[in-house]
Scaffold this active site. Structure first.
Site, mmCIF file in Angstrom:
data_model
loop_
_atom_site.group_PDB
_atom_site.id
_atom_site.type_symbol
_atom_site.label_atom_id
_atom_site.label_comp_id
_atom_site.label_asym_id
_atom_site.label_seq_id
_atom_site.Cartn_x
_atom_site.Cartn_y
_atom_site.Cartn_z
ATOM 1 N N GLN A 227 77.587 20.424 -8.034
ATOM 2 C CA GLN A 227 78.596 19.465 -7.564
ATOM 3 C C GLN A 227 78.667 19.366 -6.050
ATOM 4 O O GLN A 227 79.198 18.394 -5.521
ATOM 5 C CB GLN A 227 79.979 19.857 -8.109
ATOM 6 C CG GLN A 227 80.102 19.668 -9.608
ATOM 7 C CD GLN A 227 81.453 20.160 -10.098
ATOM 8 O OE1 GLN A 227 81.633 21.338 -10.338
ATOM 9 N NE2 GLN A 227 82.416 19.256 -10.213
ATOM 10 N N HIS B 185 81.862 24.258 -19.214
ATOM 11 C CA HIS B 185 81.851 22.998 -18.453
ATOM 12 C C HIS B 185 80.935 23.134 -17.221
ATOM 13 O O HIS B 185 80.127 22.251 -16.932
ATOM 14 C CB HIS B 185 83.301 22.671 -18.054
ATOM 15 C CG HIS B 185 83.481 21.463 -17.192
ATOM 16 N ND1 HIS B 185 84.227 20.371 -17.579
ATOM 17 C CD2 HIS B 185 83.039 21.185 -15.937
ATOM 18 C CE1 HIS B 185 84.221 19.467 -16.604
ATOM 19 N NE2 HIS B 185 83.512 19.940 -15.582
ATOM 20 N N CYS C 104 87.423 16.739 -14.236
ATOM 21 C CA CYS C 104 86.280 17.207 -13.447
ATOM 22 C C CYS C 104 86.414 16.668 -12.031
ATOM 23 O O CYS C 104 86.721 15.495 -11.839
ATOM 24 C CB CYS C 104 84.989 16.697 -14.085
ATOM 25 S SG CYS C 104 83.509 17.159 -13.173
ATOM 26 N N LEU C 105 86.176 17.530 -11.050
ATOM 27 C CA LEU C 105 86.273 17.093 -9.654
ATOM 28 C C LEU C 105 85.245 16.014 -9.325
ATOM 29 O O LEU C 105 85.421 15.268 -8.368
ATOM 30 C CB LEU C 105 86.093 18.295 -8.714
ATOM 31 C CG LEU C 105 87.198 19.355 -8.790
ATOM 32 C CD1 LEU C 105 86.845 20.556 -7.922
ATOM 33 C CD2 LEU C 105 88.546 18.767 -8.386
#
Ligand code: ZN
Length: 173
Positions: A51, A133, A91-92
């Site tokens: 991410q 996740h 989710c970011l």
């Protein structure tokens, strides 16, 4: 420490598969510290290196209220899983979206900790969901991949529109 930029869906870099970490050294620990600062600031309860555009098998998590139970999992491998539970996930990298996702209730994971020592732990509840996740992120998978294509398209369009509006308002200022 530094706040890192979090990639957002549908950025193709979120689809890259992470490669194993080769050395647990000070530069990796620097990245881990930056990831914690970024995650706490967001705020979120988990963050995968993918991410922040680092394609190494590394994830962090802290599901405590007080943000004082940090977990670092390097080269995580899920050895076993048990049960199932449905959790509303966000989710970011997909800001503003929450969907109910079914995952294992308990997992057993082998990984290296921030000192490079091999660990085997069992996680359950929210922490188990979070680790699953984040391991998905390392494989280039997002939680919205569990939804229908129609729903995913809708989210993609909506996020693109949100971003355009931000750009327009930024231009006005
Ligand atoms: Zn996520």
């Amino acid at each position: 420490m530094a706040i890192l930029r979090i990639l957002e869906f549908p950025d193709p870099r979120l689809r890259k598969k992470a490669v194993p970490v080769e050395a647990v050294d000070d530069s990796l620990r620097q990245l881990i510290d930056d990831m914690f600062e970024t995650m706490y600031e967001a705020p979120g309860i988990g963050l995968a290196a993918t991410q922040v555009d680092v394609h190494r098998r590394l994830l962090i998590a802290d599901v405590s209220q007080e943000k004082n139970e940090p977990h670092v999992l390097i080269n995580p491998e899920i050895l076993g899983q048990e049960g199932s539970e449905v959790t509303e996930e966000g989710c970011l990298s997909v800001p503003g979206y929450y969907e109910e996702i079914e995952r294992a209730e308990r997992i057993k994971v082998r990984y290296l900790d921030r000192d490079g020592n091999e660990q085997e732990s069992e996680f359950e509840g929210l922490l188990a969901v979070c680790v699953q996740h984040e391991v998905d992120h390392l494989q280039g998978r997002l939680f919205i991949d569990y939804l229908s294509e129609v729903k995913r398209q809708r989210i993609r369009k909506r996020l693109a529109k949100d971003r355009r509006q931000h750009q327009e308002s930024a231009a006005i200022l």
